[in-house]
Design an enzyme around this catalytic site. Structure first.
Site, mmCIF file in Angstrom:
data_model
loop_
_atom_site.group_PDB
_atom_site.id
_atom_site.type_symbol
_atom_site.label_atom_id
_atom_site.label_comp_id
_atom_site.label_asym_id
_atom_site.label_seq_id
_atom_site.Cartn_x
_atom_site.Cartn_y
_atom_site.Cartn_z
ATOM 1 C CB CYS A 23 37.842 29.902 61.411
ATOM 2 S SG CYS A 23 38.010 30.408 63.125
ATOM 3 C CG HIS A 85 38.519 30.261 73.511
ATOM 4 N ND1 HIS A 85 39.340 31.328 73.790
ATOM 5 C CD2 HIS A 85 39.170 29.514 72.606
ATOM 6 C CE1 HIS A 85 40.457 31.227 73.095
ATOM 7 N NE2 HIS A 85 40.378 30.137 72.356
ATOM 8 C CB CYS A 107 33.145 31.738 67.714
ATOM 9 S SG CYS A 107 32.624 31.178 66.085
ATOM 10 C CD GLU A 137 33.969 25.417 72.080
ATOM 11 O OE1 GLU A 137 34.999 25.548 71.382
ATOM 12 O OE2 GLU A 137 32.966 24.786 71.715
ATOM 13 C CB SER A 234 45.399 26.021 69.090
ATOM 14 O OG SER A 234 44.575 25.753 67.976
ATOM 15 C CB SER A 235 40.988 22.476 70.936
ATOM 16 O OG SER A 235 40.299 21.296 70.664
ATOM 17 C CG ASN A 236 41.637 24.651 65.376
ATOM 18 O OD1 ASN A 236 42.243 24.635 64.316
ATOM 19 N ND2 ASN A 236 41.664 25.694 66.195
ATOM 20 C CB SER A 278 43.916 30.437 66.617
ATOM 21 O OG SER A 278 44.364 29.156 66.990
HETATM 22 S S1 SF4 Z 1 37.229 27.286 65.145
HETATM 23 FE FE1 SF4 Z 1 36.183 28.243 66.867
HETATM 24 S S2 SF4 Z 1 36.244 30.434 66.372
HETATM 25 FE FE2 SF4 Z 1 36.641 29.318 64.455
HETATM 26 S S3 SF4 Z 1 34.612 29.122 63.447
HETATM 27 FE FE3 SF4 Z 1 35.039 27.264 64.669
HETATM 28 S S4 SF4 Z 1 34.011 27.682 66.614
HETATM 29 FE FE4 SF4 Z 1 34.274 29.638 65.603
#
Ligand code: SF4
Length: 320
Positions: A23, A85, A107, A137, A234-236, A278
């Protein structure tokens, strides 16, 4: 295994989610470390993994970055970068006190949540912060306001249990990388119990998180299995596994191609593939190349959104 092709390898249809992978916030954080090394020379210290990906961290380490967990581990006189973070306010304050040159790779979408937290406290509201305990974060956002002004809400049960001192002066904010669906359920609970709760302006869950969740949702139901490339911290990325599983499709997180479990893929004819915010695209290609050693792979990219977001670099690190 599926019917073999002329090459003798079975066919595998590969549905690749788009958007996936890096991202704008991760991209920016990595460039900040690279430019800092160019500007100051190696070593440049980085507090916490700049982004949660071992490949990225190892690459930057090879270029001259040294990763530490705390500012105390940074020697005097060398620059330090704060990770994407975000950090508690006390961290840059301490760096200034020590006279360290620091670069903040937080970010901008995380910084936006930080500013909202400050504003809610200034407005006299108690903040219910929806997030995962221990994630950097969350630690960073809690560290934007004095202790006692924020309560962590991880689940719908937490939202049901919370007893406020003043139900008319509440606000909620969220971590940027949560499950869109889980968060909606928690928010609905808070709004039912506390109709006056103040909602953030716009979404706190970032565009990259929600786009990647929509994209994996779009492919998961058409697949018999899904691989998500990303790190366990990695949370996402972990949320992408959960989203695929909720569609009824078995899903697994892998960091690199050598973690592919070909036994698990024995009866799979259609495999879904995506990558957390990431994870670089090179790891997606590496996984596909590894799949090709065992399968006749037919790739199809399924695009559910286009992204063209880029964030500015901090002053002093812009391209010449
Ligand atoms: S995933 Fe985290 S680093 Fe990427 S755009 Fe979203 S808030 Fe920003």
């Amino acid at each position: 295994m599926t019917a073999p092709s002329k090459s003798g390898r079975p066919h595998l249809k590969l549905l690749i989610a788009a958007p996936r992978g890096f991202c704008a916030g991760v991209d920016r954080a990595i460039v900040i470390v690279e430019r800092a090394i160019e500007k100051y020379g190696a070593p440049v210290y980085v507090r916490h993994e700049i982004v949660h990906n071992k490949y990225v961290v190892d690459n930057l380490r090879a270029k001259g970055a040294i990763f530490v967990e705390e500012l105390d581990q940074v020697p005097d006189g060398v620059p330090v970068v704060f990770s994407a973070h975000g950090v508690p306010k006390a961290v840059p304050a301490k760096a200034e006190e020590r006279g360290l040159d620091y670069l903040d790779a937080t970010c901008p979408l995380v910084s936006k949540v930080h500013r909202q937290a400050e504003r809610q406290v200034e407005a006299g509201r108690h903040i219910l912060f929806i997030g995962h305990r221990g994630h950097p974060e969350v630690i960073g956002t809690f560290g934007q306001v004095d202790a006692g002004h924020m309560t962590l809400i991880e689940t719908v049960e937490d939202a049901e249990r919370f007893t406020p001192a003043d139900p008319d002066n509440l606000a909620f904010l969220t971590q940027t990388t949560l499950s869109v669906d889980d968060t909606a359920a928690i928010v609905a609970t808070l709004q039912r119990r506390f109709p006056a709760v103040h909602a953030p302006k716009g979404e706190d869950i970032c565009y990259a998180t929600s786009n990647r969740q929509s994209a994996v949702k779009a492919i998961a139901s058409a697949c018999e299995a899904v691989y998500v490339i990303g790190a366990p911290n990695s949370s996402n990325s972990v949320r992408l596994v959960e989203v695929a599983e909720r569609e009824g499709t078995p899903a697994r997180l892998i960091q690199r191609a050598d973690e592919i479990d070909f036994d698990w893929l024995r009866d799979v004819r259609t495999l879904g593939l995506t990558a957390g915010a990431s994870a670089p695209e090179i790891l997606v290609r590496e996984v596909i190349d590894q799949l090709r050693t065992q399968f006749e792979v037919d790739e199809e990219e399924v695009e559910t959104a286009r992204e063209n977001i880029a964030f500015k670099l901090p002053r002093g690190l812009e391209p010449a």
